[in-house]
Design a protein around this motif. Structure first.
Motif, PDB file in Angstrom:
ATOM      1  N   GLU A  36      -5.545   0.341   9.148  1.00 15.22           N
ATOM      2  CA  GLU A  36      -5.458  -0.795   8.232  1.00 15.22           C
ATOM      3  C   GLU A  36      -4.677  -1.946   8.852  1.00 15.22           C
ATOM      4  O   GLU A  36      -5.009  -3.125   8.629  1.00 15.22           O
TER       5      GLU A  36
ATOM      6  N   GLU B 261      -7.523 -10.561  10.223  1.00 13.78           N
ATOM      7  CA  GLU B 261      -7.977 -11.356   9.086  1.00 13.78           C
ATOM      8  C   GLU B 261      -7.677 -12.831   9.340  1.00 13.78           C
ATOM      9  O   GLU B 261      -6.588 -13.180   9.796  1.00 13.78           O
TER      10      GLU B 261
ATOM     11  N   VAL C 292       0.859  -1.180   0.000  1.00 15.24           N
ATOM     12  CA  VAL C 292       0.000   0.000   0.000  1.00 15.24           C
ATOM     13  C   VAL C 292       0.899   1.235   0.000  1.00 15.24           C
ATOM     14  O   VAL C 292       1.781   1.363   0.855  1.00 15.24           O
TER      15      VAL C 292
ATOM     16  N   ALA D 274      -6.950  -3.812  11.256  1.00 12.09           N
ATOM     17  CA  ALA D 274      -7.903  -4.667  10.540  1.00 12.09           C
ATOM     18  C   ALA D 274      -7.200  -5.892   9.958  1.00 12.09           C
ATOM     19  O   ALA D 274      -7.714  -7.017  10.036  1.00 12.09           O
ATOM     20  N   ALA D 275      -6.010  -5.699   9.386  1.00 10.20           N
ATOM     21  CA  ALA D 275      -5.274  -6.814   8.784  1.00 10.20           C
ATOM     22  C   ALA D 275      -4.855  -7.842   9.830  1.00 10.20           C
ATOM     23  O   ALA D 275      -4.782  -9.042   9.546  1.00 10.20           O
TER      24      ALA D 275
ATOM     25  N   TRP E 146       3.326  -0.957   4.026  1.00 11.13           N
ATOM     26  CA  TRP E 146       2.873   0.407   3.778  1.00 11.13           C
ATOM     27  C   TRP E 146       4.094   1.276   3.519  1.00 11.13           C
ATOM     28  O   TRP E 146       5.006   1.350   4.364  1.00 11.13           O
TER      29      TRP E 146
ATOM     30  N   ARG F 150      -4.170   6.134   8.880  1.00  6.39           N
ATOM     31  CA  ARG F 150      -4.589   5.081   7.953  1.00  6.39           C
ATOM     32  C   ARG F 150      -3.753   3.817   8.159  1.00  6.39           C
ATOM     33  O   ARG F 150      -4.293   2.706   8.132  1.00  6.39           O
TER      34      ARG F 150
ATOM     35  N   ARG G  90       1.975  -7.570   4.790  1.00  2.69           N
ATOM     36  CA  ARG G  90       1.457  -6.363   4.138  1.00  2.69           C
ATOM     37  C   ARG G  90       2.414  -5.223   4.445  1.00  2.69           C
ATOM     38  O   ARG G  90       2.902  -5.094   5.569  1.00  2.69           O
TER      39      ARG G  90
END
Length: 477
Positions: free
Chosen positions: A112, A119, A97, A115-116, A134, A108, A132
């Motif tokens: 994020e 998962e 991202v 939330a990740a 950023w 942000r 992930r």
């Protein structure tokens, strides 16, 4: 004919498919019963100290997964039984991202990442690690590496990050990533784990330990937790974090040295007395977490080796804190002889309608990741909004402090209660190490005035607590 009793040998089996270890099987059944839950996610957020190269990080993660087969293992059913199957090769891909130009990049990132972290994993269809990234964050590029606990434990993290650092540096330099072949793999440990827990000798050990624990095994509920829970238990939870800094941290180590015990014993003794006050119980079980790496070959492996070991707790109100430490030391030492008994087998042997232990304790003092040239800051484990026990106290040893986390099930306990509990633990611990010869029932729980004791907490000798707790719960009904 006399047959020698040959102990199973931990060796390289060459297998690509095998049953799960007992520890893994317990997590697999939990995942199967509640698919999509993040209870056993291990999300680690890393802030880079230099620009992050996503392609190099993907290659490095792939190299580490190539070395540690458990990171490329899938879990599925064969003839109705869960098995682990090692995939020959995988590529660990990254979600990238770019937050360059975003008006609130830090907000942000944190939203994020939170939330990740929650998962779910598909243990049958995918590997138990993902990443992930950023980029373009003013505070430094960030990477969230999330594992499923079925593939990793606390000890493994220093091994993983040392290998990741080496692999990432090699990829950036254009050098091949070269490691010696591991002596064994995690799947080999799983095979050995099954062998050592079979047979008559292991069965006898299981039966004897279950008989010792059974009188202590009734549910342990703190304060008015019993009145709060309505319906089936959930795994939703929260966390409260606190810090035991110097000089108290140093005093804990000093008292441990004088009593010839470990800091684990001093901290667990204080925890037991707080539990006695909050529950009104003088005998109960606390689940402790052991590294359970029985062979030197396992020390450099990534994997899920830990076992939950129930300890018998019987803090006597009239004993001194030093005497309590002595009793805790004896039980902790005895428990070492039982650390190979699988927790799921022990639970089944003892029986009962609920879990064998409701309250847990963990002291994390595993080997630290020793970086040659740090490219990222210390990884931070993100909360997942879940709870593994009704109440779990995690203490992490750091060079200048002990960082504590109270993890609680929010259908039983509130965040305010967890904050109160953490405060009581710190106050009692400080008083205990300052005057270890004082009777534990006289150790303070709070710095408040005597007539301002918080509600739902029982104070006094053990003889007074049972009736007081019954009256308290009756009044709440």
């Amino acid at each position: 004919m006399i047959t020698a009793n040959v102990e199973p040998v931990l060796r390289h089996t060459g297998l690509s498919q095998a049953p799960l270890s007992h520890a893994q099987q317990r997590l697999w059944f939990i995942d199967a019963a509640d698919p999509g839950a993040a209870t056993y996610n291990v999300p680690l957020l890393m802030r880079w100290l230099e620009p992050l190269d996503p392609a190099a990080l993907s290659a490095a993660l792939t190299a580490v997964a190539d070395r540690h087969a458990v990171l490329r293992t899938r879990y599925h059913l064969v003839e109705g039984q869960p098995v682990q199957e090692v995939t020959q090769s995988v590529t660990v891909r990254l979600d990238v991202v770019d937050l360059t130009g975003d008006p609130n990049p830090e907000d942000r990132l944190h939203a994020e990442a939170a939330a990740a972290a929650c998962e779910p994993f598909d243990l049958a269809g995918g590997i138990p690690v993902r990443c992930r990234v950023w980029r373009g964050v003013p505070g430094g590029d960030a990477a969230l590496i999330t594992f499923h606990h079925i593939a990793i434990d606390g000890w493994s993290l220093s091994v993983f990050f040392a290998d990741l650092e080496e692999a990432y540096g090699a990829v950036l330099a254009g050098r091949p990533v070269e490691w010696a072949e591991p002596e064994i793999r995690y799947i080999d440990f799983a095979v050995w784990d099954r062998e050592v827990t079979g047979g008559d000798a292991a069965r006898n050990r299981l039966t004897a330990r279950a008989a010792e624990l059974r009188p202590y095994a009734s549910p342990l509920v703190l304060g008015l937790g019993e009145a709060r829970r309505g319906g089936a238990p959930t795994r939703q939870g929260g966390q409260v974090v606190f810090e035991v800094g110097d000089p108290l941290r140093a005093d804990v180590h000093g008292l441990a040295a004088r009593l010839r015990v470990t800091p684990f014993v001093v901290l667990l003794a204080a925890y037991q007395e707080v539990l006695r006050r909050w529950s009104g119980r003088s005998e109960f079980l606390v689940g402790t977490v052991t590294a359970n790496r029985p062979h030197p070959a396992t020390e450099k492996l990534v994997g899920f080796f830990v076992n939950t070991v129930p300890l018998r707790c019987a803090p006597r109100a009239e004993d001194s804190f030093s005497a309590l430490c002595g009793e805790v030391r004896k039980e902790a030492f005895r428990s070492l002889t039982h650390q190979l008994i699988p927790f799921d087998q022990l639970s089944a042997e003892i029986g009962g309608n609920g879990p064998l232990v409701q309250v847990g304790f963990a002291l994390q003092n595993m080997p630290a990741w020793d970086s040659v040239r740090p490219r990222w800051g210390a990884p931070v484990q993100l909360p997942t909004g879940t709870a593994k026990f009704d109440l779990l106290l995690i203490l992490e040893e750091r060079p200048d402090a002990i960082v504590g986390t109270v993890e609680y099930a929010d259908d039983l306990y509130s965040s305010d209660l967890a904050v109160e509990f953490a405060g009581h633990f710190q106050v009692l611990l400080a008083a205990a190490v300052a005057n270890p010869d004082q009777r534990v029932c006289h150790l303070p729980l709070t710095r408040r005035e005597p007539d301002l004791v918080p509600p739902c907490v029982l104070v006094g000798p053990v003889s007074d607590l049972a009736g007081a707790r019954a009256a308290m719960i009756g009044g709440a009904a």
